[in-house]
Design a protein around this motif. Structure first.
Motif, PDB file in Angstrom:
ATOM      1  N   LEU A 125      34.268  38.675  35.901  1.00 28.00           N
ATOM      2  CA  LEU A 125      33.590  38.732  37.162  1.00 28.00           C
ATOM      3  C   LEU A 125      34.000  37.743  38.482  1.00 28.00           C
ATOM      4  CD1 LEU A 125      29.267  38.825  35.946  1.00 28.00           C
ATOM      5  CD2 LEU A 125      30.468  40.168  37.349  1.00 28.00           C
ATOM      6  N   GLU A 211      38.325  42.649  28.252  1.00 26.48           N
ATOM      7  CA  GLU A 211      37.693  42.599  29.138  1.00 26.48           C
ATOM      8  C   GLU A 211      39.053  42.507  30.292  1.00 26.48           C
ATOM      9  OE1 GLU A 211      34.943  39.968  30.734  1.00 26.48           O
ATOM     10  OE2 GLU A 211      36.605  38.269  30.218  1.00 26.48           O
ATOM     11  N   ALA A 329      30.680  42.052  33.477  1.00 29.56           N
ATOM     12  CA  ALA A 329      31.484  42.121  34.055  1.00 29.56           C
ATOM     13  C   ALA A 329      32.279  43.173  35.219  1.00 29.56           C
ATOM     14  CB  ALA A 329      33.000  41.451  33.434  1.00 29.56           C
ATOM     15  N   PRO A 334      29.658  40.810  41.758  1.00 29.27           N
ATOM     16  CA  PRO A 334      30.077  39.422  41.394  1.00 29.27           C
ATOM     17  C   PRO A 334      29.207  38.342  42.375  1.00 29.27           C
ATOM     18  CG  PRO A 334      31.408  40.984  41.626  1.00 29.27           C
ATOM     19  CD  PRO A 334      30.285  41.668  41.972  1.00 29.27           C
TER      20      PRO A 334
END
Length: 368
Positions: A125, A211, A329, A334
């Motif tokens: 994020l 990720e 994420a 964010p």
């Protein structure tokens, strides 16, 4: 909810006004003590080895938050119970293996959000938040780690990530992102290195997980590296020593978990714990080449995990997440999460520095 993360996550949810809260676990007396500190909470027995227990707990819930581990053993068991009961689901862990299992369900109206912690989670994020200020991202380098104790659940996940039956999903060691794809062998471990925002000289282990791959594609980075940071020698030695002999039997697993937790305790002896996330992004801003560095430090990673988990659960409960199976994420806002983290009290420091000129690399005096 009797673990370190679970205790703190329910406090975060209560602070956000969520409720009523239903607390589940195998230790009712401990749950009662936690519930007594909350404005509106009830206690229910929950055994993750008992499908009927999970179904009873999830029935009538709006959103279920899983803070238990190890993730590679629980997998999608509680998620499926939550979805069967018509509830949304949030997991502080739940990497690629869980995502694959849930994706085949075709969730048309329900929501499941995985990896709602720090690594993965906040680690993906923060760069998205940073990238919003860039016209183009050329490179991102991430350093995450520090000095803290290792819970049995975390130790089990570390061990299972090395095994062939789960490690294929976990990522690639010694790998980085180059020109739109993962390249293995482009990085090597670095020992005895000094990094800004880390109080100790540290050892760096390159690793590129799922990720990181999704993040690199999302922000359009041409180059991206991720480094796990170890401030002690014993945990790293114990972990790397297991790579050639991952445990398979229950007895071997129990001994390996004990070895990792003991090694982390020895690293901690006489020292103060800390956990740092350091990001360095380079690219173009308004036609000018720019570098931005963001650094966060907490005294305990579990505090940050609880905050991200609570914020994610609140977002699901409020309908701010679209239906389907997601990684935190990839789907959270964010700006909202960063603001929540900064005002949570879980951070010891948060620094944003533009044009930090430390050469091509933040590492100093490292030895390959």
């Amino acid at each position: 909810m009797t673990g370190t993360v679970g205790r703190r996550a329910v406090s975060v949810l209560a602070g956000l006004g969520a409720g009523p809260l239903r607390l589940g676990g195998r230790r009712p007396a401990e749950l009662e003590r936690i519930a007594a500190t909350l404005p509106d909470a009830s206690v229910h027995r929950l055994d993750l080895d008992d499908p009927e227990s999970m179904d009873r707990f999830c029935s009538g819930c709006h959103t279920v938050l899983n803070c238990a581990g190890p993730s590679y053993l629980i997998l999608d068991a509680l998620a499926r119970a939550a979805l069967r009961g018509g509830a949304g689901y949030v997991d502080v862990s739940g990497d690629e293996p869980v995502h694959e299992r849930l994706s085949v369900l075709g969730l048309a109206s329900r929501r499941a959000v995985l990896s709602a912690g720090v690594l993965p989670g906040l680690s993906g994020l923060i760069p998205r938040w940073m990238a919003a200020g860039f016209d183009r991202v050329d490179a991102l380098t991430t350093y995450i780690g520090g000095l803290e104790r290792c819970s049995p659940g975390s130790a089990t996940d570390m061990i299972l990530s090395m095994r062939g039956d789960s490690g294929d999903h976990y990522g690639q060691a010694l790998a980085g992102w180059r020109n739109g794809k993962i390249e293995v062998g482009v990085l090597r471990p670095v020992t005895d290195v000094e990094l800004p925002f880390f109080p100790d000289r540290v050892t760096l282990q390159p690793f590129f997980g799922g990720e990181s791959e999704r993040l690199a594609s999302a922000i359009g980075a041409a180059s991206m590296d991720f480094w796990n940071v170890f401030a002690g020698d014993r945990l790293l030695s114990a972990f790397t020593g297991m790579r050639g002999r991952p445990p398979w039997t229950d007895e071997e697993m129990e001994a390996a978990v004990a070895e990792l937790t003991r090694a982390a305790d020895l690293d901690m002896f006489g020292r103060l714990p800390y956990y740092t996330l350091l990001f360095r992004m380079a690219g173009d801003v308004a036609g000018r080449h720019s570098v931005r560095t963001v650094a966060l430090r907490t005294e305990e990673a579990y505090r940050l995990i609880a905050v991200v988990a609570g914020l994610t659960t609140h977002a699901v409960a409020e309908g701010r997440i679209p239906p389907g199976v997601h990684y935190a994420a990839d789907v959270l806002d964010p700006e909202t999460v960063i603001d929540g983290v900064r005002h949570s009290g879980a951070l010891a420091a948060f620094e944003v520095i533009d044009d930090l000129d430390m050469g091509a690399d933040l590492m100093d005096e490292g030895a390959l």
